[in-house]
Motif scaffolding. Structure first.
Motif, PDB file in Angstrom:
ATOM      1  N   GLY A 285     -33.719 -14.232 -18.161  1.00  0.00           N
ATOM      2  CA  GLY A 285     -34.717 -15.291 -18.049  1.00  0.00           C
ATOM      3  C   GLY A 285     -35.835 -15.076 -19.058  1.00  0.00           C
ATOM      4  O   GLY A 285     -35.589 -14.856 -20.234  1.00  0.00           O
ATOM      5  N   ASN A 286     -37.091 -15.092 -18.570  1.00  0.00           N
ATOM      6  CA  ASN A 286     -38.211 -15.011 -19.503  1.00  0.00           C
ATOM      7  C   ASN A 286     -38.480 -13.584 -19.965  1.00  0.00           C
ATOM      8  O   ASN A 286     -39.224 -13.366 -20.903  1.00  0.00           O
ATOM      9  CB  ASN A 286     -39.473 -15.570 -18.841  1.00  0.00           C
ATOM     10  CG  ASN A 286     -39.860 -14.774 -17.613  1.00  0.00           C
ATOM     11  OD1 ASN A 286     -39.006 -14.330 -16.866  1.00  0.00           O
ATOM     12  ND2 ASN A 286     -41.143 -14.595 -17.391  1.00  0.00           N
ATOM     13  N   GLN A 287     -37.904 -12.601 -19.274  1.00  0.00           N
ATOM     14  CA  GLN A 287     -38.117 -11.225 -19.690  1.00  0.00           C
ATOM     15  C   GLN A 287     -36.790 -10.481 -19.654  1.00  0.00           C
ATOM     16  O   GLN A 287     -36.053 -10.559 -18.680  1.00  0.00           O
ATOM     17  CB  GLN A 287     -39.107 -10.530 -18.743  1.00  0.00           C
ATOM     18  CG  GLN A 287     -40.536 -11.000 -18.944  1.00  0.00           C
ATOM     19  CD  GLN A 287     -41.463 -10.406 -17.901  1.00  0.00           C
ATOM     20  OE1 GLN A 287     -41.370 -10.720 -16.732  1.00  0.00           O
ATOM     21  NE2 GLN A 287     -42.351  -9.547 -18.315  1.00  0.00           N
ATOM     22  N   ALA A 288     -36.518  -9.724 -20.719  1.00  0.00           N
ATOM     23  CA  ALA A 288     -35.272  -8.971 -20.762  1.00  0.00           C
ATOM     24  C   ALA A 288     -35.284  -7.871 -19.711  1.00  0.00           C
ATOM     25  O   ALA A 288     -36.327  -7.467 -19.211  1.00  0.00           O
ATOM     26  CB  ALA A 288     -35.101  -8.374 -22.159  1.00  0.00           C
ATOM     27  N   HIS A 289     -34.102  -7.386 -19.403  1.00  0.00           N
ATOM     28  CA  HIS A 289     -33.977  -6.357 -18.362  1.00  0.00           C
ATOM     29  C   HIS A 289     -34.306  -4.969 -18.898  1.00  0.00           C
ATOM     30  O   HIS A 289     -34.293  -4.725 -20.110  1.00  0.00           O
ATOM     31  CB  HIS A 289     -32.538  -6.353 -17.829  1.00  0.00           C
ATOM     32  CG  HIS A 289     -32.137  -7.627 -17.170  1.00  0.00           C
ATOM     33  ND1 HIS A 289     -32.689  -8.062 -15.993  1.00  0.00           N
ATOM     34  CD2 HIS A 289     -31.230  -8.572 -17.534  1.00  0.00           C
ATOM     35  CE1 HIS A 289     -32.132  -9.213 -15.649  1.00  0.00           C
ATOM     36  NE2 HIS A 289     -31.252  -9.548 -16.556  1.00  0.00           N
ATOM     37  N   THR A 290     -34.605  -4.068 -17.971  1.00  0.00           N
ATOM     38  CA  THR A 290     -34.724  -2.649 -18.287  1.00  0.00           C
ATOM     39  C   THR A 290     -33.961  -1.875 -17.228  1.00  0.00           C
ATOM     40  O   THR A 290     -33.578  -2.426 -16.193  1.00  0.00           O
ATOM     41  CB  THR A 290     -36.192  -2.175 -18.311  1.00  0.00           C
ATOM     42  OG1 THR A 290     -36.698  -2.166 -16.965  1.00  0.00           O
ATOM     43  CG2 THR A 290     -37.058  -3.066 -19.177  1.00  0.00           C
ATOM     44  N   VAL A 291     -33.737  -0.597 -17.496  1.00  0.00           N
ATOM     45  CA  VAL A 291     -33.105   0.297 -16.534  1.00  0.00           C
ATOM     46  C   VAL A 291     -34.070   1.451 -16.286  1.00  0.00           C
ATOM     47  O   VAL A 291     -34.484   2.129 -17.227  1.00  0.00           O
ATOM     48  CB  VAL A 291     -31.760   0.835 -17.071  1.00  0.00           C
ATOM     49  CG1 VAL A 291     -31.189   1.866 -16.104  1.00  0.00           C
ATOM     50  CG2 VAL A 291     -30.780  -0.308 -17.290  1.00  0.00           C
TER      51      VAL A 291
END
Lengths: 248, 138
Positions: free
Chosen positions: A71-77
């Motif tokens: 969506g508006n922000q990429a994912h992180t782990v």
């Protein structure tokens, strides 16, 4: 000849013994994604998708693969217990880590979407942590400093003069600056690493209360000028009303 | 409906926030200056702001779809507090807007209520914005 054979067998045994654990370590792929405009559910999926649980063994190499842009922000782990912080991962981005030898359950989450439920559980299989305690008493002469060497996997609790201090994970110095002999007691415990309590609700969203305190403080601070302006306006109108009641 | 796959509430909420903030400012000017023109302007801003509220509130629920923060009553989430404070702000302004239809001269206690209610509504908007900021930037 015989010695050469024995030597060769020893070398082979050494090599196999070193490589075997590495060979047993598996490569695990975990897909992460969700969100976006359609409000798709967030997930961390290993070979058994749908439960948001990633089950691995110590030594396994995990490769996180991001399926979408989030969506508006990429994912992180993120796994705070192991210091895993991938940074922003766009669609197709990967993040590879090796699982340490720390059995237990840990919170796995995506930082920008954590509040929206992008949280899972990382389960590291293995024997539960055991602790053994042994107590030794050491006398430190006046002015003497003792440095305790901690073996791998061990930690030492140190007891200063007449007090008890716990410093897990350190290589403490016992220092006696007093003018007379002091006695310390050290307790050695076998400890792996700080892990979350087994059975804890690791899927619950952990909330940092500090931002709340900050918001409330700022809001209360903002209340002062707002109230002051309102009061000033009301007082001015009241004065005007008194001076010219017919007009107002 | 959302071709850019972006949240709509953060984009839309600025309109009623701006309008209701302007309503508060112009109401204060009305009392500072005694000029009734500011009263009319304040009512206009408040009317526009209040009329935009339903769309913005719907957008908030649209963006939060799937979270079930109200059904599960997740009081540990900033999101639910943002909703509570923002809803309080909305109700304050809507109540004041309806009350203004009485059109009577505002003197005495009514005057104090008028300025206090609008100021409270503005402060609640400010508070809701602070919580939203924590959600995004924390």
């Amino acid at each position: 000849m015989r010695n050469r054979v024995l030597f060769g067998l020893s070398v082979v045994a050494l090599v196999v013994g070193t490589l075997a654990p590495m060979a047993l370590a598996a490569s695990v792929t975990v897909r992460a994604g969700g969100g976006g405009g359609g409000g798709d559910p967030y997930y961390f999926n290993d070979s058994t998708p749908g439960d948001n649980k990633v089950t691995v063994n110590p030594g396994d190499k995990i490769t996180f693969v991001v399926d979408d842009n989030g969506g508006n922000q990429a994912h992180t782990v993120e796994v705070d217990a192991f210091g895993w912080h991938s940074g922003s991962l766009a669609k197709g981005g990967t993040y590879t880590v090796t699982v340490p030898n720390q059995p237990g359950e840990y919170t796995l989450y995506c930082k920008p979407h954590r509040q929206r439920g992008h949280v899972g559980t990382l389960v590291v299989l293995g024997d539960p942590v055991t602790t053994t305690t042994a107590t030794t008493t050491t006398t430190i002469a006046a002015g003497e400093t003792i440095t305790t060497t901690i073996a791998a996997g061990e930690t030492t609790m140190t007891v200063a003069v007449d007090t008890t201090t716990t410093m897990p994970g350190n290589a403490p110095e016992h220092s006696n600056a007093g003018g007379k002999n002091a006695t310390t007691t050290t307790t050695t415990t076998a400890l792996l690493a700080a892990a979350e309590e087994p059975g804890s609700d690791v899927t619950a969203l952990e909330v940092d209360l500090e931002p709340w305190t900050r918001s409330v403080r700022l809001a209360l601070l903002g209340l002062l000028p707002v109230a002051a302006l309102a009061l000033a306006a009301g007082l001015m109108q009241r004065r005007r009303n008194r001076e010219s009641p017919a007009e107002n | 409906m959302n071709p850019f796959a972006l949240p709509v509430h953060p984009a839309l909420v600025h309109f009623p926030v701006a309008m209701l903030t302007a309503a508060w400012v112009t109401l204060l000017l009305r009392y500072f200056t005694g000029d009734d023109k500011w009263e009319a302007r304040s009512r206009l801003f408040e009317t526009v702001g209040v009329l935009l509220l339903p769309l913005v509130i719907w957008a908030g629920f649209y963006d939060a779809e799937g979270l079930d923060f109200l059904r599960e009553r997740r009081w540990d989430l900033p999101l639910i507090w943002h909703f509570v404070v923002a809803s309080s702000a909305a109700l304050t302004f809507v109540g004041h807007w309806l009350w203004r239809f009485r059109r009577r001269a505002l003197t005495g206690l009514a005057m104090w209520v008028d300025v206090a209610v609008v100021s409270l509504g503005f402060w609640l908007v400010l508070f809701a914005g602070l919580i939203a900021g924590e959600m995004v930037y924390a």
